[in-house]
Structure formats: C-alpha cells, structure tokens
Design a protein around this motif. Structure first.
Motif, PDB file in Angstrom:
ATOM      1  N   VAL A 198       0.862  -1.178   0.000  1.00  0.00           N
ATOM      2  CA  VAL A 198       0.000   0.000   0.000  1.00  0.00           C
ATOM      3  C   VAL A 198       0.897   1.226   0.000  1.00  0.00           C
ATOM      4  N   LEU A 199       0.800   2.025  -1.055  1.00  0.00           N
ATOM      5  CA  LEU A 199       1.541   3.278  -1.147  1.00  0.00           C
ATOM      6  C   LEU A 199       0.644   4.409  -0.667  1.00  0.00           C
ATOM      7  N   PHE A 200       1.167   5.245   0.217  1.00  0.00           N
ATOM      8  CA  PHE A 200       0.394   6.388   0.695  1.00  0.00           C
ATOM      9  C   PHE A 200       1.332   7.558   0.931  1.00  0.00           C
ATOM     10  N   GLU A 228      -2.602   0.185  10.337  1.00  0.00           N
ATOM     11  CA  GLU A 228      -3.919  -0.392  10.082  1.00  0.00           C
ATOM     12  C   GLU A 228      -4.488   0.176   8.787  1.00  0.00           C
ATOM     13  N   LEU A 229      -5.488  -0.521   8.263  1.00  0.00           N
ATOM     14  CA  LEU A 229      -6.055  -0.160   6.968  1.00  0.00           C
ATOM     15  C   LEU A 229      -7.567  -0.011   7.096  1.00  0.00           C
ATOM     16  N   LYS A 240      -3.352  -6.467  10.137  1.00  0.00           N
ATOM     17  CA  LYS A 240      -2.488  -5.301  10.276  1.00  0.00           C
ATOM     18  C   LYS A 240      -1.297  -5.437   9.335  1.00  0.00           C
ATOM     19  N   GLY A 241      -0.740  -4.286   8.938  1.00  0.00           N
ATOM     20  CA  GLY A 241       0.409  -4.272   8.058  1.00  0.00           C
ATOM     21  C   GLY A 241       1.639  -3.728   8.760  1.00  0.00           C
ATOM     22  N   ARG A 242       2.732  -3.679   8.018  1.00  0.00           N
ATOM     23  CA  ARG A 242       3.996  -3.205   8.583  1.00  0.00           C
ATOM     24  C   ARG A 242       4.609  -2.173   7.643  1.00  0.00           C
ATOM     25  N   LEU A 243       4.963  -1.034   8.204  1.00  0.00           N
ATOM     26  CA  LEU A 243       5.615   0.029   7.443  1.00  0.00           C
ATOM     27  C   LEU A 243       7.079  -0.346   7.238  1.00  0.00           C
ATOM     28  N   LEU A 259       5.210   6.869   1.460  1.00  0.00           N
ATOM     29  CA  LEU A 259       5.507   5.763   2.357  1.00  0.00           C
ATOM     30  C   LEU A 259       4.900   4.486   1.796  1.00  0.00           C
ATOM     31  N   LYS A 260       5.434   3.358   2.239  1.00  0.00           N
ATOM     32  CA  LYS A 260       4.941   2.066   1.747  1.00  0.00           C
ATOM     33  C   LYS A 260       4.804   1.100   2.914  1.00  0.00           C
ATOM     34  N   ALA A 261       3.691   0.376   2.922  1.00  0.00           N
ATOM     35  CA  ALA A 261       3.438  -0.642   3.945  1.00  0.00           C
ATOM     36  C   ALA A 261       3.031  -1.935   3.257  1.00  0.00           C
ATOM     37  N   GLU A 262       3.322  -3.036   3.922  1.00  0.00           N
ATOM     38  CA  GLU A 262       2.986  -4.355   3.374  1.00  0.00           C
ATOM     39  C   GLU A 262       1.906  -4.999   4.229  1.00  0.00           C
ATOM     40  N   PHE A 263       0.869  -5.535   3.552  1.00  0.00           N
ATOM     41  CA  PHE A 263      -0.255  -6.156   4.254  1.00  0.00           C
ATOM     42  C   PHE A 263      -0.461  -7.585   3.743  1.00  0.00           C
ATOM     43  N   PRO A 264      -0.757  -8.517   4.645  1.00  0.00           N
ATOM     44  CA  PRO A 264      -1.156  -9.854   4.172  1.00  0.00           C
ATOM     45  C   PRO A 264      -2.489  -9.773   3.438  1.00  0.00           C
TER      46      PRO A 264
END
Length: 364
Positions: A198-200, A228-229, A240-243, A259-264
């Motif tokens: 997820v790019l934000f 969180e998303l 939950k994801g991780r930055l 910023l970028k976070a990874e989510f299952p």
C-alpha cells in the motif's frame, strides 16, 4: 331532571377508583415511564498513541509483463484467464517450425566445423597445414557453436513461460496473432497478490510539526511500525500491516512524502488500484483524555459531548478535540478526570432529562 342527573353522575363515578381517585387510563395523567438506558464510560487521563489517517492505494508486491521474445504466430494459449500460475509454467506456444529448422542447420554447421578442426589438427604435426589454419578452424567452430546456442534459445522462446508466480489477468492477444515483430509484444500481465503493498503519502508540513513536538518534549517517539487499513466501505481491514519504506525526498508537486506498507492478503480482499486509508502511528502523548468518535457531536456552537451529572441528569459540555488515537478523539479541553460520558444512546438523552447510566463493558 332526576333521570338526567343520574346519567351525568354515573359515568363520572365509573371513571374513579375505589378511593375516589381517577382510575389509570381513564383520562388521568399517564403513568411515569422508566428513564432510558445509556452506555457511559468514566473519563480518565492516560498515555495514547496518536495516529493519522492518510489516503493510499493498493499495488501488487510484484508485477511482471508476459512478452513474446521472438517473432511468430500464436498457436495456443496454455492457461485459463484469471487463474493463478506458477513461475516457469508454459503460458503460450508459438509456431516453432522456422526456429526448429534454424537450430537443426546450426547443429549441422557445428558438426562440419568440428570435423574440419580435427582434420587440420591432425595435419599440423607433419607440417601439412600451418598453425594459423588451425587457429582459424578453432575460431570458426566457436562461432558456429555460438550460432547454435542462439538458435536453440530462439526455439526455446517459442514457448512463453510465466516469469513469476501470481494471478494472471486477461489475454491481450489471441491464437493466430503475429507477435514479436520489431518489439517484445505484451501477451498478459501477472500480479503477485499475497502479500500486497500500500503506497500512501503524508504532507511534509505534518512531518515537520511532529518533529518539532518531539524535539520540544511535548510528545514521545513511538517505535511501532504496525499500521492499520480502512477499506473503501469504511470497515477496518482485519489484518495489520507493517511500514517498511519512507521516501527521503518530497514530491515538489504535492509537498508530500511517499511511504509504503505491506499487508497480508490471504482472501484477496485487497486488489491492485483500490483506494484505502492507512492509519499511521505518529507519537505517544502522555496524560491525555480520549473519547470515542461517536460520543462527540456537532452543533451551531461547535463540538460537544453529553455527560451524566447529579441525579443522573444529562448535561451538554462543549469540548475541543485535536488529534486522533485510533478511532478515538483526543480531547484538548472541556473534560476532566472522573466525569461520566455518554457514548451510546445519545439520541435518547435530551439535555436536562433523567437517564439510567450503564457502564460500558471492557472491549466494547
């Protein structure tokens, strides 16, 4: 006249009870209704993690374009559109007759060059040929072997494999199409959807304000990289994801940092291109009062909450809210420790009315 008087008095007597008071439901005042129940919490100061919701977009963690590396006619598609494929799985087969013939010719040429090299090497000891002729024969063999390797590679490329494992979309070309002429024709696209990125973006001005507050000791830094998303329908994403990435430059067109976070994504709820909101932890604030969003209302005079005061009477209280802490507001002014706040049932709680407060259960 006596008969008329009896007709008037008898109904009045019937409307009275044995003690002469009006009977219930016979025109007297209605019985008192019990006070409505409202869910309340006790306001108290505590440490809270300040968060910020930022807009973002889902993208596949890996994306690969399936392209034709050689020119040819598509003979067959070897997969089902919209299915999952594994790396190396054959996806398309091209007409390979031209490349097969070229490979066979290259093999024959290698055999000829190898025999020629053996012949001149056998003649060198008796000085029938020069060393230069032997070197030229050896170089010719290497050149032919290189041409054979290229011909075999072209033949191998007539079967187009999947470069990565993932979900393959629709086919761009169909059987019978000529592909690979002048460029590597796009045939399909594969996206790896487990996990997803997820790019934000975060405004750089907010970053500077946060750093100033941290430097002044007003806030404490948080080591949490868990984010969180919030989905498009407003519901929280269950995982939950991780930055793990923050850009070190500011976009000059938006003044924001990426910023970028990874989510299952086990159930494929997150699809590439989906707009979401990311709840990002910012810092920790000590001794602050937080209240649920649903407890804060807006009126002509601004934001306010409803409290339960003496004798269980409802009292409106103006408040000033600031940052967010998850789904709660941080109250900057208007509340004190120990006050009783209505969080559910506010539609039944009118200012000045009496209510029955019920303490909210833990975890509700």
């Amino acid at each position: 006249m006596k008969r008329f008087a009896l007709l008037v008095v008898l109904p009045l007597l019937a409307a009275c009870g044995p003690d002469g008071k009006p009977a219930p439901g016979a025109g007297g005042p209605p019985g008192g209704m019990p006070p409505p129940e409202v869910v309340v919490v006790q306001v108290g100061s505590k440490a809270a993690t300040l968060t910020q919701e930022l807009p973002g977009r889902v993208e596949a963690v890996r994306t690969a374009q399936v392209r034709a590396r050689v020119e040819g006619i598509v003979e067959k598609r070897l997969f089902t559109e919209g299915s999952d494929v594994r790396a190396g799985q054959p996806l398309f087969r091209l007409d390979d007759r031209t490349y097969r013939t070229a490979a066979q010719a290259a093999e024959a040429d290698v055999d000829v060059k190898r025999l020629n090299l053996a012949r001149v090497e056998s003649l060198l000891p008796i000085k029938a040929v020069s060393q230069q002729e032997v070197d030229l024969a050896r170089a010719a063999l290497k050149q032919s072997e290189a041409q054979l390797a290229r011909a075999r590679l072209d033949l191998e490329n007539t079967t187009v494999p999947a470069p990565i494992s993932g979900h393959i979309g629709r086919t761009v070309v169909t059987e019978g199409a000529l592909v690979g002429r002048n460029d590597a024709t796009l045939l399909a696209t594969i996206e790896q959807l487990e996990p997803v990125n997820v790019l934000f973006t975060q405004p750089n001005a907010d970053v500077l304000r946060l750093k100033s507050a941290l430097a002044a000791g007003q806030l404490k830094a948080t080591d949490s990289r868990i984010v969180e998303l919030i989905l498009e329908n407003g519901q929280p994403y269950p995982h939950k994801g991780r930055l793990f990435f923050s850009d070190m430059s500011v976009d000059p067109s938006t003044g924001a940092v990426t910023l970028k976070a990874e989510f299952p994504n086990p159930k494929r709820l997150l699809l590439p291109g989906t707009f979401v909101r990311v709840r990002l932890p910012q810092a920790v604030a000590e001794n602050v009062i937080t209240v649920p969003q649903r407890a804060v209302m807006s009126g002509p005079q601004g934001q306010f909450v409803l409290l339960v005061g003496p004798d269980n009477k409802v009292m409106p209280r103006p408040v000033k809210v600031g940052a967010m802490s998850g789904t709660d507001f941080v109250v900057e002014d208007g509340l004190k420790d120990g006050e009783t706040l209505i969080v559910d049932g506010v539609q039944k709680a009118k200012p000045g009315s009496v209510v029955k407060p019920v303490l909210q259960k833990q975890g509700s």
